[in-house]
Design an enzyme around this catalytic site. Sequence first.
Site: not given
Length: 255
Positions: A66, A112, A115, A135
Amino acid sequence: MNPDNILYKEFDHVALIKVNRPDHLNALNKKTLRQLSQTLSQIESNKNIRAVIITGAGNKSFVAGADIKEFSAYDSRQAEILSREGQREVFDKLEHLKKPVIASINGYALGGGLELALSCHIRYASAHAKLGFPELGLGLIPGYGGTQRLPKIVGKGHAMEMILSADCISAKKAKEIGLVNEIYSAEELLPKTLELANKIASNSPLGAEKVIESINKSDLSTGFETEIKNFAWLFDQEDKKKGVKAFLEKRKAKF
């Protein structure tokens, strides 16, 4: 259909989606997520499309997470909205799309980005790809389904190791633990992915839809809710502030 941050092409019955922010290693900012959601909705209603490929622009990155700058100052309320809306509009939508989706992982798939790959139904990777969840190094946890989808695919032990260590793994290791289906050279990756997509597209589209529905049947609502709440709570904690500050200052955080 060609939004700024998403490139889109059709090859007979196959749709190719390319995340197009190569200068930012294809990081997912809000604009990209919105355009990706719109593209998926249009594909869902397009009866001509029977299989989908997602990849990243350039040769360095699939999606390198992200866009941390966008949410670095968020509090827990904003973080919960970010996680919940992202899951609903992109990651859940992708996982439950009625057309099979293949991730063509052509480089970094981090946070992300991993993901996003986990939300796809099949994953092919280039030999130089790196996959991981960094993260915890930011004082956070995955917020787009990583804690729920990863253990289903690789098992609890491998999922715990990947997320708790915050380390990247190689494509070779990813194949060993079942995270990716196949590995190809950078030159072969997209042609091989397209070959599989064409093979899928040649089969019954209704049958493919029911395969996806059946395999996705298990109820993960409690797990996702737990992840959302925990992800949001961390945005008010000191670890997140230290981690994100260190990232933006290009240094390793000390917790």
